[in-house]
Structure formats: C-alpha cells, structure tokens
Write a protein that holds these residues in place. Structure first.
Motif, short mmCIF file in Angstrom:
data_model
loop_
_atom_site.label_atom_id
_atom_site.label_comp_id
_atom_site.label_asym_id
_atom_site.label_seq_id
_atom_site.Cartn_x
_atom_site.Cartn_y
_atom_site.Cartn_z
N UNK A 149 63.29 -60.58 25.40
CA UNK A 149 63.14 -59.14 25.06
C UNK A 149 61.90 -58.76 24.81
N UNK A 150 60.74 -59.96 25.03
CA UNK A 150 59.42 -59.62 24.58
C UNK A 150 58.74 -59.58 25.91
N UNK A 151 57.46 -59.49 25.76
CA UNK A 151 56.40 -59.42 26.93
C UNK A 151 55.27 -60.35 26.82
N UNK A 152 54.56 -60.38 28.15
CA UNK A 152 53.50 -61.01 28.05
C UNK A 152 52.02 -60.25 28.18
N UNK A 153 51.15 -60.46 27.56
CA UNK A 153 49.87 -59.56 27.62
C UNK A 153 48.71 -60.32 27.64
N UNK A 154 47.47 -59.71 27.86
CA UNK A 154 46.17 -60.48 28.10
C UNK A 154 45.66 -60.30 26.54
N UNK A 155 44.74 -61.27 26.27
CA UNK A 155 44.08 -61.30 24.97
C UNK A 155 42.50 -61.62 25.11
N UNK A 156 41.74 -60.80 24.37
CA UNK A 156 40.16 -61.27 24.56
C UNK A 156 39.57 -62.45 23.74
N UNK A 249 57.99 -70.05 25.62
CA UNK A 249 57.79 -71.22 26.23
C UNK A 249 58.27 -70.98 27.72
N UNK A 250 59.19 -70.66 28.08
CA UNK A 250 60.05 -70.48 29.20
C UNK A 250 59.20 -69.32 30.03
N UNK A 251 58.98 -68.25 29.12
CA UNK A 251 58.55 -67.17 29.93
C UNK A 251 56.89 -67.18 30.53
#
Ligand SMILES: CC(C)(COP(=O)(O)OP(=O)(O)OC[C@H]1O[C@@H](n2cnc3c(N)ncnc32)[C@H](O)[C@@H]1OP(=O)(O)O)[C@@H](O)C(=O)NCCC(=O)NCCS
Length: 405
Positions: A149-156, A249-251
């Motif tokens: 239910x989460x999401x992946x994002x970029x971070x600076x 971990x899986x995502x």
C-alpha cells in the motif's frame, strides 16, 4: 630502494591532504579531498610514518559505533592504511598497526582488508562474510510484490541524512556488523564525486514510504548505459539497501530487478542470510559469491566480551593468549545471556583456550567457535564447554557490513 629511518607520529589537522594523498597513491586512486573530508578527519587518530620530510606510511581510525549481538558499541574503524612503494616490506605497516592497536580507546578495532593476507598477523580475523551478486537480469524471475500500500520515491542527498538516519539506527538494532553514521558521516558517505563514479550515473536515492507516508526502507544505486550486440545491456550497481518492513524490502528489490534496458545488477555487500534469495524463483540467476567482509580485532578482551549479549546463557572460563596486547593474556570468566554480560579476570581453571584471533572471529556471531576446535585453535578442557560457548556466541541473524570504509 631507499635506506633510511622513519618516525611515527600523529598527524595534524592541516596534514589531511598529504595524508590522504599518500594513501591514494598506495591504493592507486585519484584523491580529491573536499572540505567535508577535512572536517571528518580526526588527526589525533591518524598515524603517519615520516622519513625526513616525506610521508611514507599512514593508518587512521575513525570514531564510529558498530552493532554487535544485542548492543551498539564504539569501535575503532581503521582505514587509510598505506605504505609508499619505496618503503614497503621493512616493517612500517607492523609499526603502525602495533602502535594503533595498543592506543585505541575502544574495546575493538574493525576494518575491511584490501588483501586477505595482511591483517591476520596482527590478531584481526574475518568476522562477517559478505555475499556479492552479479544478477543476470534477463534470466532472473523476481516474484511479484503483493499488498504494497506504500510507494517508492526519489530523495535528494541533502534530505537523506535526516530521513534515513533513524532508519539505519533501527537497522543496527536488528543486525550485527552495521556501522553507525552521524549526520556528518552520512553527508560524507553521500558525497558523489564524479571521479569516483567509474563511468556510472550520479547516485540515485530511493525510499519506500508505507501507507502512512513514513520511510521504511531505502536503496542507493547507480546505472550505467551499455549497448550489446543484441541491444541495450545497461548495468545497475546497488550500493546499499536497507529496509525495516518486509513490504519495503520486497518493493525496493522488485524495482531494482525490473528496470527497463538493464541486463545486469551488481550488489556487493549482502549478508550470508540475505533474504533476497527468497524474492526470486530461480536463485541461481543471482550468481552469488562469498568473500571476507568485516575484520574484527578485540583490543580489550574482557570489556569487549562484556559489551555484547549472548544467544543462550553462558558461564565459561576462557584462557586467552594475545601476542600484541599484554593485558589480554590470562583467564577470564564470561557470564551472560540475552540481557546482560560480565567478563572478569579469574584464577579458576579454564574451560576453553583460544587466542584473541578466534574470539575476534566469533565476536559478531557470524562464525562459530567450534569451527576453530577442528584445527586446534580453540581447545576444550571441560567437556560440553565448547558447544555451550559456541551456541552462546552465535546469533540468529548473520552480521553484515554495509559499506567498505
Ligand atoms: C599492505 C602494505 C600496507 C604493507 O606495508 P609494509 O610496510 O610493506 O608491511 P610490513 O613490512 O610491515 O609487513 C609486515 C608483514 O606483512 C606482510 N605483508 C605485507 N603486505 C602484505 C600483503 N599485501 N599480503 C600479504 N602479506 C603482506 C609482510 O611480508 C610482512 O610479513 P613478515 O612479518 O612475515 O615478514 C603496503 O604494501 C601497501 O601500502 N599496499 C598497498 C595499499 C594497501 O593494500 N593497503 C591496505 C589497505 S586495507
């Protein structure tokens, strides 16, 4: 060959660039020190061998902490060990090591070795195995990620130390072998000097956020464009992946294993029990290889043994030998369990004998004391003491060192 005397001394703050310059030449890399590198330098912990006006040898220790079974303790992080080629094989490394090991205030010193044959003579032992992967992405079959239910994002890189610091600290509580990072060390770690990229793109920082938006995992990686005879064959180099939640971990791994255009993924610092194996239906495509990772050297045996925790209750007298640090010689009674430990000098008869090297190897719970009985390096005097101590020194999770420092 140059025939001359040398003196050993601590460096001074203004000598950082010369110090690193010598080490860089010894290791054959281009050094381009930044202001941050100079700020992170601890001159009083940096030893230099000087011949006339020339630096001919270096070794330094960084003040950082390390997760060990059941605790996080201070550990001298030894690095920048180098001797100028004109002055090798005449004892400069030995002089640097014996002075450094006798002087470190921490109860243990740790390092990554450039070559396996160098540090054993000083009482260091490989205490964590590392697994590297060279994944054939055309062949590997990652299992799908369900229920994320989460999401992946970029971070600076600017945001990262504040966002990832707590997560790494929490990870330290879960796995031995992980070095802690202050905010400044994080910034040093995330410096992305173009000359150190090896032709790869700038470092990418990915985070996984849970359904409530909290960061519960991150990955550091870089890509490299490549073109093969049959089309794109890009390479993905994963530098670090830390996740607290199984979904994260899986995502994160699924993301990295399924990038378009990529043919190969490299990851160098996995644990021997790295769960990645479970995420693919054909683990052979991961192309795993075992190597030495973190080397440990106990400098104060009783203090170090009392600082960690033990998987099962233990009460054992160990006769310890140490050729370099006199105070480590003698018999010590270790008592401990998962909650506490004590270790004190005793006159009682020994249940086991071992040198500081075997105790260092077993310290993180990644190697078994019993392994050394087979070659006579650990000797059992009281029947049953070896298996009891081996079980106690073990740990349910294998140690991992996430970064080569
Ligand atoms: C490794 C290095 C620091 C050794 O320095 P040195 O001053 O030549 O070492 P010493 O003369 O004190 O040697 C001590 C012992 O280690 C041995 N030794 C030294 N380098 C070794 C190596 N790379 N592999 C195996 N044994 C080594 C020596 O033969 C000697 O053995 P002995 O006591 O049985 O005679 C130096 O060769 C160097 O700078 N190499 C390149 C950079 C590097 O690898 N640094 C280590 C980073 S982790």
């Amino acid at each position: 060959m140059v025939d001359s005397e040398y003196v050993l001394r601590a460096a001074t703050a203004d000598e950082h660039d010369r110090f690193i310059g010598l080490f860089a030449t010894a290791m054959m890399f281009e050094s381009s020190p930044s202001d941050l590198d100079r700020e992170l330098f601890e001159p009083e912990r940096a030893l230099v061998a000087v011949d006339g006006d020339d630096f001919v040898g270096t070794a330094k220790a960084m003040s950082r902490d390390l997760s060990v079974p059941g605790a996080v303790v201070d550990a001298a992080h030894v690095t920048a060990v180098g001797v100028r080629a004109t002055h090798r094989r005449r004892g400069i490394l030995s002089a640097l090591m014996s002075r450094q090991l006798r002087e470190v205030p921490e109860a243990l010193a740790i390092l990554w070795a450039s070559e396996s044959g160098i540090y054993g003579r000083f009482g260091y032992a490989p205490a964590a195995w590392g697994v590297s992967y060279e994944v054939d992405l055309h062949r590997v079959r990652p299992r799908p990620v369900d229920g994320d239910a989460g999401r992946i994002e970029a971070l600076s890189a600017e945001e990262a130390p504040a966002q990832l610091g707590g997560l790494l600290r929490e990870f330290q509580a879960r796995r031995p072998g992980v070095s802690g990072r202050s905010e400044q060390v994080w910034r040093g770690q995330l410096q992305d000097k173009p000359e150190h990229r090896g032709g790869r793109m700038a470092r990418q920082i990915l985070v996984h956020r849970d359904a409530a938006g909290a960061v519960d995992g991150y990955a550091l990686w870089r890509g490299k464009m490549n073109w093969g005879p049959t089309g794109p064959a890009n390479e993905v180099a994963v530098e670090e992946l830390v996740a607290l939640a199984p979904t994260a971990y899986r995502a994160l791994w699924h993301y990295l294993l399924t990038l378009d255009l990529a043919a190969k993924l490299d990851y160098g610092n996995a644990a021997v029990d790295e769960p990645l194996l479970q995420l693919v239906s054909n683990p052979v495509a991961l192309n795993r290889r075992l190597s030495e990772s973190l080397w440990v050297r106990l400098t104060d045996v009783p203090r170090a043994l009392a600082q960690r925790r033990y998987a099962t209750a233990v009460d054992v007298v160990i006769e310890v030998t140490d050729e370099l640090i006199e105070a480590n010689n003698g018999r010590f009674r270790l008592t401990g369990d998962t909650e506490h430990a004590t270790c004190e000098r005793t006159d009682a008869t020994a249940d086991l004998s071992a040198s500081v090297t075997e105790l260092s190897a077993a310290y993180l719970g990644g190697r078994q004391l019993a392994e050394f009985a087979a070659t006579g390096r650990v000797v059992e005097h009281t029947p049953g003491a070896l298996s009891a101590a081996t079980a106690a020194f073990g740990w349910p999770v294998a140690p991992v060192s996430l970064e080569i420092f």
